[in-house]
Design a protein around this motif. Sequence first.
Motif, mmCIF file in Angstrom:
data_model
loop_
_atom_site.group_PDB
_atom_site.id
_atom_site.type_symbol
_atom_site.label_atom_id
_atom_site.label_comp_id
_atom_site.label_asym_id
_atom_site.label_seq_id
_atom_site.Cartn_x
_atom_site.Cartn_y
_atom_site.Cartn_z
ATOM 1 N N GLY A 35 0.698 -1.231 -0.136
ATOM 2 C CA GLY A 35 -0.044 -0.033 -0.069
ATOM 3 C C GLY A 35 0.623 1.284 -0.197
ATOM 4 N N TRP A 36 2.005 1.432 -0.760
ATOM 5 C CA TRP A 36 2.890 2.449 -0.684
ATOM 6 C C TRP A 36 2.514 3.411 -1.763
ATOM 7 N N GLU A 37 2.747 4.670 -1.517
ATOM 8 C CA GLU A 37 2.989 5.756 -2.652
ATOM 9 C C GLU A 37 4.314 6.159 -2.418
ATOM 10 N N TYR A 38 4.739 6.711 -3.685
ATOM 11 C CA TYR A 38 6.279 7.098 -3.726
ATOM 12 C C TYR A 38 6.207 8.757 -4.088
ATOM 13 N N SER A 39 7.576 9.088 -3.688
ATOM 14 C CA SER A 39 7.645 10.387 -4.003
ATOM 15 C C SER A 39 9.339 10.461 -4.272
ATOM 16 N N GLY A 40 9.857 11.642 -4.762
ATOM 17 C CA GLY A 40 11.298 11.853 -4.948
ATOM 18 C C GLY A 40 11.547 11.048 -6.389
ATOM 19 N N GLY A 41 12.741 10.427 -6.506
ATOM 20 C CA GLY A 41 13.109 9.944 -7.842
ATOM 21 C C GLY A 41 13.969 11.308 -8.629
ATOM 22 N N ASP A 42 14.441 12.118 -7.941
ATOM 23 C CA ASP A 42 15.314 13.149 -8.425
ATOM 24 C C ASP A 42 16.679 12.577 -9.088
ATOM 25 N N PRO A 43 17.144 13.108 -9.911
ATOM 26 C CA PRO A 43 18.337 12.520 -10.653
ATOM 27 C C PRO A 43 19.325 13.024 -9.774
ATOM 28 N N GLU A 44 19.464 13.958 -9.102
ATOM 29 C CA GLU A 44 20.433 14.332 -8.260
ATOM 30 C C GLU A 44 20.819 13.372 -6.834
ATOM 31 N N PHE A 45 19.578 12.909 -6.631
ATOM 32 C CA PHE A 45 19.684 11.682 -5.653
ATOM 33 C C PHE A 45 19.775 10.435 -6.163
ATOM 34 N N GLY A 46 20.202 10.169 -7.517
ATOM 35 C CA GLY A 46 20.291 8.753 -7.942
ATOM 36 C C GLY A 46 19.008 7.930 -8.309
ATOM 37 N N GLY A 47 17.826 8.914 -8.352
ATOM 38 C CA GLY A 47 16.587 8.120 -8.696
ATOM 39 C C GLY A 47 16.121 7.623 -7.343
ATOM 40 N N TYR A 48 16.603 7.889 -6.252
ATOM 41 C CA TYR A 48 16.209 7.335 -5.230
ATOM 42 C C TYR A 48 14.689 7.695 -4.760
ATOM 43 N N LEU A 49 13.754 6.874 -4.012
ATOM 44 C CA LEU A 49 12.619 7.131 -3.756
ATOM 45 C C LEU A 49 12.044 6.841 -2.618
ATOM 46 N N ASN A 50 11.236 7.662 -2.040
ATOM 47 C CA ASN A 50 10.573 7.450 -0.567
ATOM 48 C C ASN A 50 9.291 6.772 -0.761
ATOM 49 N N ALA A 51 9.154 5.578 -0.078
ATOM 50 C CA ALA A 51 7.820 5.040 -0.161
ATOM 51 C C ALA A 51 7.165 5.338 1.285
ATOM 52 N N SER A 52 5.816 5.891 1.027
ATOM 53 C CA SER A 52 4.952 6.363 2.337
ATOM 54 C C SER A 52 3.935 5.592 2.393
ATOM 55 N N ARG A 53 3.627 5.448 3.560
ATOM 56 C CA ARG A 53 1.977 4.825 3.918
ATOM 57 C C ARG A 53 1.170 5.926 4.718
ATOM 58 N N ASN A 54 -0.021 6.163 4.126
ATOM 59 C CA ASN A 54 -0.731 7.202 4.816
ATOM 60 C C ASN A 54 0.058 8.449 4.962
ATOM 61 N N GLY A 55 1.021 8.721 4.087
ATOM 62 C CA GLY A 55 1.388 10.169 4.191
ATOM 63 C C GLY A 55 2.931 10.054 5.057
ATOM 64 N N ARG A 56 3.241 9.070 5.617
ATOM 65 C CA ARG A 56 4.249 9.002 6.312
ATOM 66 C C ARG A 56 5.453 7.903 5.842
#
Length: 255
Positions: A35-56
């Motif tokens: 049940g994750w949503e994702y944010s980030g993925g910016d090239p400056e951070f190597g495409g790294y994403l944060n996965a969140s659950r209910n906004g956390r």
Amino acid sequence: MPTRDTPWPAGTPCWVDYGAADVDAAKEFYGQLLGWEYSGGDPEFGGYLNASRNGRAASGLGPLTGEGDSPAWTTYFATDDAAATADRIRGAGGQVVVEPMEVGPMGTMVIAVDPQGNAFGLWQGGSHTGAQVYGEPGAYVWNEAAVEDTEAARAFYSAVFGFTYEAVTMEGETDYTTFSTGGDPLGGLGGVHPGLPKGWTTCFGVASTDESVAAVQAAGGKVLLPAEDTEFGRFAVLEDPWGAPFSVMEVPAAG
């Protein structure tokens, strides 16, 4: 259910992330499963994403960076001083693979391996303090290591993090201990079992272990230990479609 917005105490498993061979496919698999949503993925951070659950924030996900690396979950331990902890790792016989590296204002990371070759990380929090949700469906609930030499491993992690250990009696386990820094148990350490993962693994909370097992199998993953009832909850050890092991535990939904 538990949430946290401040840095974790030193020695606490504070973050987990996944190195993916196919980032888009891994996003879809774990997003559906947990049940994750994702944010980030910016090239400056190597495409790294944060996965969140209910906004956390619940975990991270990014592309594999080392040649020949296999998809895997990494457990990170909180530290107040990444450089000093890295020195203790070396002093206790481990290796520092990625020296303390500042990740913008978010914090400082280290990747290391213990003397038996088991990988783990350190995280010195900045604006990113680590996981903000834990102990509920869609978040990690436990981190443990399966090692060849439990006595040597306990000595190593005690030297690095100051862990103390308490034996736990469980069916099929003869040398399993929890570890802590003087308070509640923070995770576990035990021996290797045939057919089950070696090294550090993460257990994620789910609403239904049986449904999660079925979903993993339907997506092309494997069951390494079929679902079974334990005193802590219904539990199974799985492998994702790319060969990375993890486990699931049925836990109450956030309320």
